[in-house]
Design a protein around this motif. Structure first.
Motif, PDB file in Angstrom:
ATOM      1  N   PHE A 173      11.365  -4.846  -3.980  1.00 54.74           N
ATOM      2  CA  PHE A 173      10.223  -5.054  -4.870  1.00 54.74           C
ATOM      3  C   PHE A 173      10.613  -4.421  -6.196  1.00 54.74           C
ATOM      4  O   PHE A 173      10.571  -3.194  -6.314  1.00 54.74           O
ATOM      5  CB  PHE A 173       8.959  -4.380  -4.332  1.00 54.74           C
ATOM      6  CG  PHE A 173       8.522  -4.906  -2.979  1.00 54.74           C
ATOM      7  CD1 PHE A 173       7.968  -6.171  -2.865  1.00 54.74           C
ATOM      8  CD2 PHE A 173       8.669  -4.131  -1.837  1.00 54.74           C
ATOM      9  CE1 PHE A 173       7.557  -6.661  -1.633  1.00 54.74           C
ATOM     10  CE2 PHE A 173       8.269  -4.611  -0.604  1.00 54.74           C
ATOM     11  CZ  PHE A 173       7.720  -5.887  -0.499  1.00 54.74           C
TER      12      PHE A 173
ATOM     13  N   THR B 234      12.502  -1.066  -6.264  1.00 58.51           N
ATOM     14  CA  THR B 234      12.412  -0.452  -4.928  1.00 58.51           C
ATOM     15  C   THR B 234      13.069  -1.344  -3.886  1.00 58.51           C
ATOM     16  O   THR B 234      12.739  -2.524  -3.777  1.00 58.51           O
ATOM     17  CB  THR B 234      10.925  -0.281  -4.511  1.00 58.51           C
ATOM     18  OG1 THR B 234      10.247   0.412  -5.543  1.00 58.51           O
ATOM     19  CG2 THR B 234      10.796   0.463  -3.198  1.00 58.51           C
TER      20      THR B 234
ATOM     21  N   ALA C 287      12.873  -1.936  -0.287  1.00 59.88           N
ATOM     22  CA  ALA C 287      11.981  -1.570   0.824  1.00 59.88           C
ATOM     23  C   ALA C 287      12.701  -1.687   2.159  1.00 59.88           C
ATOM     24  O   ALA C 287      12.468  -0.905   3.074  1.00 59.88           O
ATOM     25  CB  ALA C 287      10.737  -2.455   0.806  1.00 59.88           C
TER      26      ALA C 287
ATOM     27  N   PRO D 108       8.494   6.796   9.491  1.00 61.25           N
ATOM     28  CA  PRO D 108       7.360   7.372   8.749  1.00 61.25           C
ATOM     29  C   PRO D 108       6.776   6.369   7.765  1.00 61.25           C
ATOM     30  O   PRO D 108       7.405   5.351   7.464  1.00 61.25           O
ATOM     31  CB  PRO D 108       7.996   8.553   8.010  1.00 61.25           C
ATOM     32  CG  PRO D 108       9.439   8.198   7.884  1.00 61.25           C
ATOM     33  CD  PRO D 108       9.789   7.366   9.071  1.00 61.25           C
ATOM     34  N   SER D 109       5.612   6.695   7.262  1.00 62.25           N
ATOM     35  CA  SER D 109       4.945   5.845   6.286  1.00 62.25           C
ATOM     36  C   SER D 109       5.859   5.626   5.084  1.00 62.25           C
ATOM     37  O   SER D 109       6.508   6.559   4.605  1.00 62.25           O
ATOM     38  CB  SER D 109       3.650   6.549   5.866  1.00 62.25           C
ATOM     39  OG  SER D 109       3.060   5.826   4.830  1.00 62.25           O
ATOM     40  N   GLY D 110       5.945   4.382   4.628  1.00 61.97           N
ATOM     41  CA  GLY D 110       6.728   4.079   3.431  1.00 61.97           C
ATOM     42  C   GLY D 110       8.196   3.800   3.682  1.00 61.97           C
ATOM     43  O   GLY D 110       8.952   3.545   2.752  1.00 61.97           O
ATOM     44  N   CYS D 111       8.645   3.828   4.970  1.00 57.36           N
ATOM     45  CA  CYS D 111      10.076   3.639   5.238  1.00 57.36           C
ATOM     46  C   CYS D 111      10.479   2.169   5.182  1.00 57.36           C
ATOM     47  O   CYS D 111      11.662   1.843   5.223  1.00 57.36           O
ATOM     48  CB  CYS D 111      10.473   4.241   6.580  1.00 57.36           C
ATOM     49  SG  CYS D 111       9.891   3.282   7.988  1.00 57.36           S
ATOM     50  N   GLY D 112       9.496   1.269   5.125  1.00 59.45           N
ATOM     51  CA  GLY D 112       9.829  -0.156   5.006  1.00 59.45           C
ATOM     52  C   GLY D 112       9.566  -0.985   6.250  1.00 59.45           C
ATOM     53  O   GLY D 112       9.881  -2.170   6.293  1.00 59.45           O
ATOM     54  N   LYS D 113       8.933  -0.372   7.266  1.00 58.83           N
ATOM     55  CA  LYS D 113       8.790  -1.106   8.530  1.00 58.83           C
ATOM     56  C   LYS D 113       7.836  -2.295   8.449  1.00 58.83           C
ATOM     57  O   LYS D 113       8.111  -3.352   9.021  1.00 58.83           O
ATOM     58  CB  LYS D 113       8.426  -0.163   9.685  1.00 58.83           C
ATOM     59  CG  LYS D 113       7.311   0.789   9.404  1.00 58.83           C
ATOM     60  CD  LYS D 113       7.268   1.884  10.454  1.00 58.83           C
ATOM     61  CE  LYS D 113       5.978   2.666  10.335  1.00 58.83           C
ATOM     62  NZ  LYS D 113       5.706   3.189   8.957  1.00 58.83           N
ATOM     63  N   SER D 114       6.726  -2.161   7.705  1.00 59.01           N
ATOM     64  CA  SER D 114       5.811  -3.312   7.573  1.00 59.01           C
ATOM     65  C   SER D 114       6.471  -4.439   6.808  1.00 59.01           C
ATOM     66  O   SER D 114       6.308  -5.614   7.137  1.00 59.01           O
ATOM     67  CB  SER D 114       4.535  -2.916   6.831  1.00 59.01           C
ATOM     68  OG  SER D 114       3.814  -2.032   7.618  1.00 59.01           O
ATOM     69  N   THR D 115       7.229  -4.067   5.782  1.00 58.70           N
ATOM     70  CA  THR D 115       7.938  -5.088   4.998  1.00 58.70           C
ATOM     71  C   THR D 115       8.927  -5.835   5.894  1.00 58.70           C
ATOM     72  O   THR D 115       9.037  -7.061   5.821  1.00 58.70           O
ATOM     73  CB  THR D 115       8.667  -4.434   3.805  1.00 58.70           C
ATOM     74  OG1 THR D 115       7.703  -3.715   3.034  1.00 58.70           O
ATOM     75  CG2 THR D 115       9.348  -5.465   2.937  1.00 58.70           C
TER      76      THR D 115
HETATM   77  P1  ADP Z   1       5.776   1.265   5.909  1.00 59.28           P
HETATM   78  O1  ADP Z   1       5.261   0.059   6.599  1.00 59.28           O
HETATM   79  O2  ADP Z   1       6.931   1.889   6.614  1.00 59.28           O
HETATM   80  O3  ADP Z   1       4.707   2.266   5.575  1.00 59.28           O
HETATM   81  P2  ADP Z   1       6.160  -0.538   3.680  1.00 59.28           P
HETATM   82  O4  ADP Z   1       7.039  -1.597   4.209  1.00 59.28           O
HETATM   83  O5  ADP Z   1       4.711  -0.844   3.571  1.00 59.28           O
HETATM   84  O6  ADP Z   1       6.395   0.809   4.503  1.00 59.28           O
HETATM   85  O7  ADP Z   1       6.658  -0.103   2.223  1.00 59.28           O
HETATM   86  C1  ADP Z   1       8.017   0.212   1.935  1.00 59.28           C
HETATM   87  C2  ADP Z   1       8.190   0.452   0.450  1.00 59.28           C
HETATM   88  O8  ADP Z   1       8.004  -0.742  -0.266  1.00 59.28           O
HETATM   89  C3  ADP Z   1       7.199   1.447  -0.131  1.00 59.28           C
HETATM   90  O9  ADP Z   1       7.857   2.178  -1.131  1.00 59.28           O
HETATM   91  C4  ADP Z   1       6.128   0.562  -0.739  1.00 59.28           C
HETATM   92  O10 ADP Z   1       5.486   1.199  -1.802  1.00 59.28           O
HETATM   93  C5  ADP Z   1       6.944  -0.629  -1.193  1.00 59.28           C
HETATM   94  N1  ADP Z   1       6.161  -1.888  -1.165  1.00 59.28           N
HETATM   95  C6  ADP Z   1       5.656  -2.490  -0.068  1.00 59.28           C
HETATM   96  N2  ADP Z   1       5.035  -3.637  -0.391  1.00 59.28           N
HETATM   97  C7  ADP Z   1       5.131  -3.759  -1.733  1.00 59.28           C
HETATM   98  C8  ADP Z   1       4.692  -4.749  -2.687  1.00 59.28           C
HETATM   99  N3  ADP Z   1       4.028  -5.839  -2.301  1.00 59.28           N
HETATM  100  N4  ADP Z   1       4.984  -4.537  -3.990  1.00 59.28           N
HETATM  101  C9  ADP Z   1       5.676  -3.451  -4.383  1.00 59.28           C
HETATM  102  N5  ADP Z   1       6.124  -2.488  -3.545  1.00 59.28           N
HETATM  103  C10 ADP Z   1       5.866  -2.642  -2.237  1.00 59.28           C
END
Ligand code: ADP
Length: 347
Positions: free
Chosen positions: A11, A14, A16, A35-42
């Motif tokens: 992104f 970043t 992700a 942990p939160s923010g590691c990229g797992k949802s992405t």
């Molecule tokens: P997790 O699921 O592990 O909490 P995410 O996959 O949600 O982590 O996010 C991983 C990183 O990508 C974070 O730094 C988050 O801020 C960034 N991020 C996620 N989605 C977006 C988006 N749509 N636009 C910009 N940055 C994003």
């Protein structure tokens, strides 16, 4: 079978998801733990086709899914808040995908009843989502996800909105349901207990990268690094003489050691420069225990007492007491070592 080859999602500046490769055979459940923010949802969204890949490929049964839209992938998604249709009955929520497929009313009813049974909510078909508890809503969301018979079920923190005791029970039920139905699934979670309960494989993700992958038992027994160990609940890390003292002269810790040359028996030599990692439950108060020390801190939790014990010749370690009624702070106690809660990490 699901295969990720060198998947990268960015992104802007970043990254992700950074160069992630994974594979998941059919019928298995993989937890992506981090942990939160590691990229797992992405990562999960990339598998679902909801994020564009900047590099790499997602393959299903060998076929590259690039350009295949989400609804044509044959996958189902379930989120933290089940996102049920508020104005439809439970039965209509669950039967939604079947209606889209033009399954007849009688067959749809039969399948909905079967799914309600499967998720432990028989007879709930006529209820509205708003009349259900959070746990019941997630069960309905699960039934709805399974209704379409997805090739792959993608679960994004499906239990994290629930309170703790419910989460534990539902995690066990979810495991059973996935196994019973032979569903291939990827679960994203920050909770190592949940990952361990629900999945049979685990990929630990830290700072956008998968740092360890294996069966849950393998990761549990032999974390690859200290960071992984900390994330999956190891709290005490010992080296040198302290590690030797805790490991002791007998072979009891060897079950947790990685395969290698036969262990030497002299206590100080046994840890071989490696780090001995201990879960709290590895050291328990036991009058016949081999280690001895002074309790510095005692915090009662629901069914145990979390102790910090200054062990003679070792230093402070996390340990477990079992009687919240006994005041232990400042007292000398003996601790016994349980090999199951130990692991050796590379030094
Ligand atoms: P997790 O699921 O592990 O909490 P995410 O996959 O949600 O982590 O996010 C991983 C990183 O990508 C974070 O730094 C988050 O801020 C960034 N991020 C996620 N989605 C977006 C988006 N749509 N636009 C910009 N940055 C994003």
């Amino acid at each position: 079978m699901l295969q990720l080859d060198d998947v990268t999602v960015r992104f802007g500046a970043t990254t992700a998801v950074d160069d992630v490769s994974l594979s998941l055979p059919e019928g298995h459940v993989l937890a992506v733990l981090g942990p939160s923010g590691c990229g797992k949802s992405t990562l999960l969204r990339a598998v679902a086709g909801l994020e564009r890949l900047d590099a790499g490929a997602v393959r299903w049964d060998g076929r590259d899914l690039r350009g295949v839209p989400t609804h044509e992938r044959g996958f189902a998604l379930m989120f933290q808040d089940g996102q049920l249709f508020a104005h439809a009955s439970v039965a209509d929520n669950i039967g939604y995908a079947l209606r889209l497929r033009r399954v007849g009313a009688a067959e749809r009813r039969r399948r909905v009843d079967e799914l309600l049974e499967l998720v432990g909510l028989p007879g709930y078909g006529a209820r509205r989502p708003a009349t259900l508890s959070g746990g019941e809503q997630q069960r309905v969301a699960l039934a709805r996800s399974l209704a379409a018979d997805p090739g792959l079920l993608l679960l994004d923190e499906p239990l994290s909105a629930l309170d703790r005791s419910l989460r534990e029970r539902l995690a066990g039920d979810l495991r059973e349901i996935l196994v019973t139905t032979g569903t291939t699934a990827v679960l994203v979670t920050h909770d190592h207990d949940e990952a361990f309960t629900i999945a049979d494989r685990m990929a630990v993700m830290l700072a956008s990268r998968v740092v360890q992958e294996g069966t849950t038992a393998e990761v549990w027994r032999a974390p690859a690094t200290r960071e992984v160990a900390e994330f999956i609940g190891f709290e005490t890390f010992l080296t040198g003489a302290a590690a030797g003292t805790v490991a002791g002269p007998d072979q009891q810790v060897d079950a947790a050691a990685p395969p290698g040359p036969p262990q030497q028996t002299a206590a100080s030599a046994r840890t071989d420069g490696r780090v001995l990692a201990l879960r709290r439950a590895a050291l328990r108060v036991d009058p016949s225990g081999r280690l001895e020390g002074v309790v510095r801190r005692a915090v009662a939790v629901s069914d145990a007492v979390h102790l910090t014990v200054d062990v003679d010749g070792v230093g402070e370690v996390a340990a477990l007491g079992d009687d919240p009624g006994v005041h232990l702070e400042g007292r000398r106690v003996r601790l016994a070592l349980e090999a199951r809660g130990t692991a050796y990490l590379p030094g």
